[in-house]
Design a protein around this motif. Structure first.
Motif, PDB file in Angstrom:
ATOM      1  N   ALA A   1      -0.249  -1.581  -9.291  1.00  0.00           N
ATOM      2  CA  ALA A   1      -1.613  -1.113  -9.007  1.00  0.00           C
ATOM      3  C   ALA A   1      -1.732   0.391  -9.254  1.00  0.00           C
ATOM      4  CB  ALA A   1      -1.993  -1.448  -7.574  1.00  0.00           C
ATOM      5  N   ALA A   2      -0.729   1.152  -8.865  1.00  0.00           N
ATOM      6  CA  ALA A   2      -0.759   2.600  -9.078  1.00  0.00           C
ATOM      7  C   ALA A   2      -0.731   2.939 -10.559  1.00  0.00           C
ATOM      8  CB  ALA A   2       0.422   3.250  -8.364  1.00  0.00           C
TER       9      ALA A   2
ATOM     10  N   TYR B   1       2.353   1.681  -3.383  1.00  0.00           N
ATOM     11  CA  TYR B   1       1.272   2.183  -4.234  1.00  0.00           C
ATOM     12  C   TYR B   1       1.140   3.696  -4.091  1.00  0.00           C
ATOM     13  CZ  TYR B   1      -3.690   3.346  -5.068  1.00  0.00           C
ATOM     14  OH  TYR B   1      -4.865   3.947  -5.456  1.00  0.00           O
ATOM     15  N   GLU B   2       1.117   4.181  -2.851  1.00  0.00           N
ATOM     16  CA  GLU B   2       0.977   5.617  -2.619  1.00  0.00           C
ATOM     17  C   GLU B   2       2.200   6.389  -3.119  1.00  0.00           C
ATOM     18  OE1 GLU B   2       0.279   5.826   1.543  1.00  0.00           O
ATOM     19  OE2 GLU B   2      -1.731   4.944   1.421  1.00  0.00           O
TER      20      GLU B   2
ATOM     21  N   GLN C   1       0.833  -1.208   0.000  1.00  0.00           N
ATOM     22  CA  GLN C   1       0.000   0.000   0.000  1.00  0.00           C
ATOM     23  C   GLN C   1       0.868   1.259   0.000  1.00  0.00           C
ATOM     24  OE1 GLN C   1      -3.195   0.453  -0.392  1.00  0.00           O
ATOM     25  NE2 GLN C   1      -3.231   2.663   0.027  1.00  0.00           N
TER      26      GLN C   1
ATOM     27  N   THR D   1       4.165   5.532  -5.582  1.00  0.00           N
ATOM     28  CA  THR D   1       4.150   5.540  -7.049  1.00  0.00           C
ATOM     29  C   THR D   1       3.118   6.531  -7.575  1.00  0.00           C
ATOM     30  OG1 THR D   1       4.792   3.209  -7.020  1.00  0.00           O
ATOM     31  CG2 THR D   1       3.983   4.097  -9.103  1.00  0.00           C
TER      32      THR D   1
ATOM     33  N   GLU E   1       3.969  -5.023  -6.495  1.00  0.00           N
ATOM     34  CA  GLU E   1       2.506  -5.085  -6.499  1.00  0.00           C
ATOM     35  C   GLU E   1       1.879  -3.702  -6.375  1.00  0.00           C
ATOM     36  OE1 GLU E   1       4.046  -8.911  -4.506  1.00  0.00           O
ATOM     37  OE2 GLU E   1       4.504  -6.756  -4.467  1.00  0.00           O
ATOM     38  N   GLY E   2       2.399  -2.897  -5.438  1.00  0.00           N
ATOM     39  CA  GLY E   2       1.845  -1.558  -5.248  1.00  0.00           C
ATOM     40  C   GLY E   2       2.107  -0.656  -6.439  1.00  0.00           C
TER      41      GLY E   2
END
Length: 235
Positions: free
Chosen positions: A158-159, A130-131, A127, A133, A154-155
């Motif tokens: 997703a981003a 993700y943030e 997570q 990126t 993975e993050g």
């Protein structure tokens, strides 16, 4: 933490004839490997090197080459010259440092029209990556390539799915897992650089066995494996 890994290594004294480990490059770990060496116990570093000069052999990819492969792929796949970014897993992962060095040296040598941004640390859990990126993409709308030099893909994937269309930003990640395979199929990943794990396992067991029974020369060295490269049309 380095201290915990160092304790695990020194705890092998009297229990093992030879040791293999994956760890960061830190003086506490180097001290532990030196203690094992003084007791006649050889240590092998796997995937990311550590305790150079004290460990017997490094077994894994040539990470300088891996960084240059990633840079070549991004420069080749990018639709136009623009900014590129690299994420590493931490400040003390020797393999990540070498990948960053190879990555930067390629662009400096062959593609100076692609500015390489300041290196980013991808934090756990996914997570946070993700943030990080999403923030990167928002601050640099003209970015054309991202290389995830460590894990945590993975993050980032997703981003990228959320903020950009397929093939808009080239991305290179490491290791073929379900997320990276799906990202290749959906054209959110451009290349996956993978460690040949079966060969890694068989080679390191052979090297460790030879060291334990005295068949291998006690000279520090490097045992490089050839990376496996996966593209969207090869999965």
């Amino acid at each position: 933490s380095p201290g915990e890994v160092a304790e695990m290594l020194t705890d092998m004294r009297g229990k093992a004839d030879v040791v293999a480990a994956t760890a960061v490059n830190h003086h506490l770990i180097t001290d532990a490997v030196r203690e094992l060496k003084s007791d006649g116990i050889a240590t092998f570093s796997l995937l990311s090197d550590f305790a150079q000069g004290e460990r017997l052999q490094y077994v894994g990819l040539n990470n300088l080459k891996v960084g240059r492969i990633a840079a070549w792929m991004l420069a080749t796949a990018a639709r136009r010259p623009g900014k590129v970014a690299i994420f590493v897993g931490g400040h003390r992962w020797h393999g990540h440092e070498l990948r960053e060095t190879g990555f930067r040296s390629y662009f400096r040598e062959f593609k100076p029209q692609y500015p390489v941004l300041d290196t980013l640390i991808h934090p756990d859990p996914p997570q946070l990556t993700y943030e990080a990126t999403l923030d990167l993409l928002a601050r640099h709308p003209d970015i054309v390539g991202i290389y995830m030099a460590g894990g945590g893909m993975e993050g980032a994937i997703a981003a990228l799915r959320e903020a950009r269309p397929p093939d808009h930003v080239a991305m290179v990640v490491n290791e073929l897992i379900s997320d990276s395979r799906r990202a290749l199929s959906d054209h959110y990943a451009t290349m996956v650089i993978t460690t040949p794990l079966s060969q890694l396992c068989s080679d390191v067991v052979k090297l460790m066995t030879d060291a334990a029974i005295g068949k291998a020369p006690q000279v520090p060295g490097q045992h490089f494996l050839e990376p496996l490269l996966y593209l969207p049309e090869s999965v």
